[in-house]
Design an enzyme around this catalytic site. Structure first.
Site, mmCIF file in Angstrom:
data_model
loop_
_atom_site.group_PDB
_atom_site.id
_atom_site.type_symbol
_atom_site.label_atom_id
_atom_site.label_comp_id
_atom_site.label_asym_id
_atom_site.label_seq_id
_atom_site.Cartn_x
_atom_site.Cartn_y
_atom_site.Cartn_z
ATOM 1 N N ASN A 1 0.878 -1.173 0.000
ATOM 2 C CA ASN A 1 0.000 0.000 0.000
ATOM 3 C C ASN A 1 0.911 1.217 0.000
ATOM 4 O O ASN A 1 1.493 1.585 1.021
ATOM 5 C CB ASN A 1 -0.890 -0.021 1.253
ATOM 6 C CG ASN A 1 -1.883 1.130 1.280
ATOM 7 O OD1 ASN A 1 -1.827 2.039 0.443
ATOM 8 N ND2 ASN A 1 -2.767 1.104 2.253
ATOM 9 N N HIS B 1 -17.064 0.985 8.565
ATOM 10 C CA HIS B 1 -15.591 0.976 8.586
ATOM 11 C C HIS B 1 -15.148 2.320 9.161
ATOM 12 O O HIS B 1 -15.222 3.350 8.488
ATOM 13 C CB HIS B 1 -15.046 0.765 7.162
ATOM 14 C CG HIS B 1 -13.550 0.808 7.077
ATOM 15 N ND1 HIS B 1 -12.763 -0.289 6.768
ATOM 16 C CD2 HIS B 1 -12.683 1.831 7.264
ATOM 17 C CE1 HIS B 1 -11.493 0.058 6.772
ATOM 18 N NE2 HIS B 1 -11.410 1.353 7.071
ATOM 19 N N ASN C 1 -9.139 6.105 10.312
ATOM 20 C CA ASN C 1 -8.886 7.534 10.072
ATOM 21 C C ASN C 1 -9.825 8.020 8.981
ATOM 22 O O ASN C 1 -10.476 9.048 9.120
ATOM 23 C CB ASN C 1 -7.432 7.760 9.684
ATOM 24 C CG ASN C 1 -6.516 7.629 10.878
ATOM 25 O OD1 ASN C 1 -6.812 8.149 11.946
ATOM 26 N ND2 ASN C 1 -5.425 6.896 10.719
ATOM 27 N N ARG D 1 -11.153 14.546 7.621
ATOM 28 C CA ARG D 1 -12.039 14.881 6.496
ATOM 29 C C ARG D 1 -13.442 15.215 6.991
ATOM 30 O O ARG D 1 -13.937 14.582 7.922
ATOM 31 C CB ARG D 1 -12.120 13.707 5.508
ATOM 32 C CG ARG D 1 -10.873 13.526 4.691
ATOM 33 C CD ARG D 1 -10.948 12.265 3.838
ATOM 34 N NE ARG D 1 -9.931 11.300 4.262
ATOM 35 C CZ ARG D 1 -9.895 10.026 3.889
ATOM 36 N NH1 ARG D 1 -10.817 9.534 3.099
ATOM 37 N NH2 ARG D 1 -8.940 9.238 4.322
ATOM 38 N N ASP E 1 -7.045 12.290 15.996
ATOM 39 C CA ASP E 1 -7.009 10.887 16.399
ATOM 40 C C ASP E 1 -8.120 10.621 17.417
ATOM 41 O O ASP E 1 -8.232 11.333 18.423
ATOM 42 C CB ASP E 1 -5.633 10.589 17.004
ATOM 43 C CG ASP E 1 -5.410 9.108 17.188
ATOM 44 O OD1 ASP E 1 -4.651 8.535 16.387
ATOM 45 O OD2 ASP E 1 -5.987 8.531 18.127
ATOM 46 N N MET E 2 -8.943 9.621 17.152
ATOM 47 C CA MET E 2 -10.099 9.359 18.009
ATOM 48 C C MET E 2 -9.718 9.180 19.475
ATOM 49 O O MET E 2 -10.402 9.665 20.377
ATOM 50 C CB MET E 2 -10.851 8.133 17.488
ATOM 51 C CG MET E 2 -12.016 7.703 18.335
ATOM 52 S SD MET E 2 -13.245 9.029 18.571
ATOM 53 C CE MET E 2 -14.287 8.783 17.148
ATOM 54 N N ARG E 3 -8.611 8.476 19.737
ATOM 55 C CA ARG E 3 -8.235 8.258 21.144
ATOM 56 C C ARG E 3 -7.983 9.577 21.864
ATOM 57 O O ARG E 3 -8.388 9.747 23.013
ATOM 58 C CB ARG E 3 -6.975 7.376 21.234
ATOM 59 C CG ARG E 3 -7.292 5.906 21.198
ATOM 60 C CD ARG E 3 -6.054 5.097 20.954
ATOM 61 N NE ARG E 3 -5.483 5.467 19.648
ATOM 62 C CZ ARG E 3 -4.600 4.744 18.996
ATOM 63 N NH1 ARG E 3 -4.129 3.638 19.508
ATOM 64 N NH2 ARG E 3 -4.141 5.137 17.822
ATOM 65 N N VAL F 1 -11.292 2.522 14.968
ATOM 66 C CA VAL F 1 -12.289 3.014 15.921
ATOM 67 C C VAL F 1 -13.362 1.938 16.140
ATOM 68 O O VAL F 1 -13.726 1.614 17.285
ATOM 69 C CB VAL F 1 -12.955 4.315 15.414
ATOM 70 C CG1 VAL F 1 -14.054 4.765 16.358
ATOM 71 C CG2 VAL F 1 -11.912 5.410 15.227
ATOM 72 N N GLY F 2 -13.856 1.369 15.066
ATOM 73 C CA GLY F 2 -14.942 0.392 15.165
ATOM 74 C C GLY F 2 -14.559 -0.852 15.941
ATOM 75 O O GLY F 2 -15.362 -1.410 16.689
ATOM 76 N N GLU G 1 -7.599 -6.102 5.199
ATOM 77 C CA GLU G 1 -7.509 -5.712 3.796
ATOM 78 C C GLU G 1 -6.339 -6.406 3.110
ATOM 79 O O GLU G 1 -6.420 -6.744 1.927
ATOM 80 C CB GLU G 1 -7.388 -4.181 3.690
ATOM 81 C CG GLU G 1 -8.671 -3.489 4.136
ATOM 82 C CD GLU G 1 -8.533 -1.984 4.319
ATOM 83 O OE1 GLU G 1 -8.047 -1.567 5.393
ATOM 84 O OE2 GLU G 1 -8.888 -1.239 3.405
HETATM 85 P P1 ADP Z 1 -6.498 3.878 8.888
HETATM 86 O O1 ADP Z 1 -7.766 4.421 8.326
HETATM 87 O O2 ADP Z 1 -5.357 4.826 8.780
HETATM 88 O O3 ADP Z 1 -6.188 2.449 8.452
HETATM 89 P P2 ADP Z 1 -7.157 2.690 11.476
HETATM 90 O O4 ADP Z 1 -8.186 1.759 10.959
HETATM 91 O O5 ADP Z 1 -5.926 2.118 12.074
HETATM 92 O O6 ADP Z 1 -6.762 3.811 10.447
HETATM 93 O O7 ADP Z 1 -7.891 3.602 12.581
HETATM 94 C C1 ADP Z 1 -7.224 4.634 13.222
HETATM 95 C C2 ADP Z 1 -8.176 5.281 14.217
HETATM 96 O O8 ADP Z 1 -8.557 4.288 15.188
HETATM 97 C C3 ADP Z 1 -7.570 6.437 14.987
HETATM 98 O O9 ADP Z 1 -8.481 7.518 15.044
HETATM 99 C C4 ADP Z 1 -7.375 5.850 16.379
HETATM 100 O O10 ADP Z 1 -7.480 6.812 17.389
HETATM 101 C C5 ADP Z 1 -8.535 4.896 16.455
HETATM 102 N N1 ADP Z 1 -8.345 3.925 17.536
HETATM 103 C C6 ADP Z 1 -7.418 2.952 17.635
HETATM 104 N N2 ADP Z 1 -7.533 2.319 18.833
HETATM 105 C C7 ADP Z 1 -8.555 2.923 19.495
HETATM 106 C C8 ADP Z 1 -9.162 2.745 20.781
HETATM 107 N N3 ADP Z 1 -8.746 1.818 21.623
HETATM 108 N N4 ADP Z 1 -10.188 3.569 21.096
HETATM 109 C C9 ADP Z 1 -10.622 4.518 20.257
HETATM 110 N N5 ADP Z 1 -10.099 4.736 19.046
HETATM 111 C C10 ADP Z 1 -9.081 3.951 18.669
#
Ligand code: ADP
Length: 375
Positions: free
Chosen positions: A8, A185, A188, A218, A259-261, A308-309, A361
């Site tokens: 990727n 899904h 980010n 976004r 970043d969600m966290r 996040v999911g 993926e």
């Molecule tokens: P990408 O779209 O770059 O592949 P990911 O699927 O890895 O990204 O998702 C990244 C997001 O998931 C970030 O916003 C991160 O904060 C969030 N995330 C990862 N672990 C947690 C968690 N334990 N609680 C809440 N959000 C999380």
């Protein structure tokens, strides 16, 4: 053992994984970052690819390279063996995905240079959405303008939506052809997809990956007239508007954190701006759940996936609060259980199965790559 090297390639990074297609297990995975930046060992993608391949170590027999390519337009509806002509077509689709397709192509060229005798396959993010009906992909603008410029919904994250919806049917022990699923899904980037009998019938991203759900940086959906309004009133040019909506909106625009966290951490200490942003984020998820329930007419499974999911207990519970009347509910003990496995988070006997299914993926790209070379 069939090993596929999955790539990727981004504008300054190469994410890679060597996948054993029989077991589905990653053999090696990694990320080369800051390509082309001062001080980086990877002066360009070719150097980055060499570093990645060196890291695999000896004794591997790579059957094929599978490349994630973001935009296949209407040209590519299947994983496709890469020829010179295919490279040219991916390049011609670049206006539809200027941030992604050129970077994907640089990765393809670097892999061909490093592994000239190994078949290379492009797996498109848009391909799973080839089953969208005209009513789902058409934007109601002048048909001549739309046709001339390829303006329509294409949808993205297709590799993930396909993998996750198939896993959901298998997890439930139901025939895929009879299963109706909404996949959320949430990474980010984030998108929702309505999957009917294994086919995408609607999805929240549009002509580009900017539309739909609120994301890390976004905006997701907004009134299209906001663009010309900000152009007139704030004097923003189109590049600035593009930048605003793609890189400085979503959670980042609302809170200063993308970043969600970080946003959840802030909200948990009483930061009202962060909590308000999370409410906007959840509102957009509920909007699409409602929309796709109506498009599907019935729902068997609602599935959370991606960063996040898969990980946020609170986001899952709060997004679905109060939806019992739609057959959707969350069991708090199941939702809070620490697990990396595919699992139920709805109570037994719930009309809609709410699931967490980790996306993969890379495995899906590896499988489609093998299918494309006919191995
Ligand atoms: P990408 O779209 O770059 O592949 P990911 O699927 O890895 O990204 O998702 C990244 C997001 O998931 C970030 O916003 C991160 O904060 C969030 N995330 C990862 N672990 C947690 C968690 N334990 N609680 C809440 N959000 C999380």
């Amino acid at each position: 053992m069939t090993e596929v090297f999955v790539v990727n390639s981004g504008s300054s990074s190469i994410k890679y994984q060597l996948v054993n297609v029989e077991t589905g297990e990653p053999q090696v995975s990694g990320l080369i970052e800051r390509i082309g930046e001062p001080g980086s060992k990877a002066k360009d993608h070719a150097a980055g690819m060499t570093i990645a391949l060196d890291r695999l170590g000896d004794g591997h027999d790579i059957a094929a390279v599978g490349h994630r390519v973001v935009h296949g337009g209407t040209v590519f509806t299947e994983a496709t063996v890469i020829t010179d002509r295919v490279q040219k077509q991916i390049e011609e689709l670049s206006p539809l995905a200027p941030l992604h397709n050129p970077a994907n192509l640089v990765g393809i060229r670097a892999a061909i240079a490093a592994l000239p005798d190994v078949p290379q396959v492009a797996v498109f993010d848009t391909a799973f959405h080839k089953t969208l009906r005209p009513e789902a992909y058409t934007y109601a603008i002048d048909v001549k303008v739309a046709a001339r410029h390829g303006v329509r919904r294409y949808g993205f994250h297709g590799t993930s939506h396909k993998y996750v919806s198939e896993r959901a049917a298998a997890f439930l022990g139901r025939p895929l052809e009879e299963t109706k699923t909404i996949v959320l899904h949430l990474g980010n980037g984030a998108s929702a997809c309505a999957v009917d009998g294994g086919e995408s019938i609607d999805t929240s991203m549009g002509m580009t990956p900017l539309a739909g759900l609120v994301m890390g940086t976004r905006s997701g959906d907004l009134d299209p007239a906001i663009l010309s309004y900000l152009h007139r009133e704030a004097g923003l040019g189109f590049d600035q508007l593009d930048d605003l909506l793609n890189h400085n909106s979503g959670l980042l625009g609302l809170t200063g954190e993308g970043d969600m966290r970080d946003v959840q951490d802030a909200a948990s200490t009483g930061d009202e701006t962060a909590e308000a942003a999370l409410a906007v984020y959840r509102h957009s998820i509920r909007h699409y759940i409602g929309a796709y329930l109506a498009q599907l007419g019935r729902l068997d499974a609602l599935v959370f996936t991606a960063g996040v999911g898969e990980n946020s207990v609170a986001l899952r519970a709060q997004s679905l609060a109060g939806l019992e009347g739609l057959g959707i509910s969350v069991d708090s003990a199941r939702n809070s259980a620490q697990s990396k496995s595919e699992r139920y988070i709805s109570p037994d006997g719930s009309p809609v199965a709410v699931l967490v299914i980790p996306t993969n993926e890379e495995l899906e790209i590896a499988r489609q790559t093998v299918a494309a070379i006919g191995a």
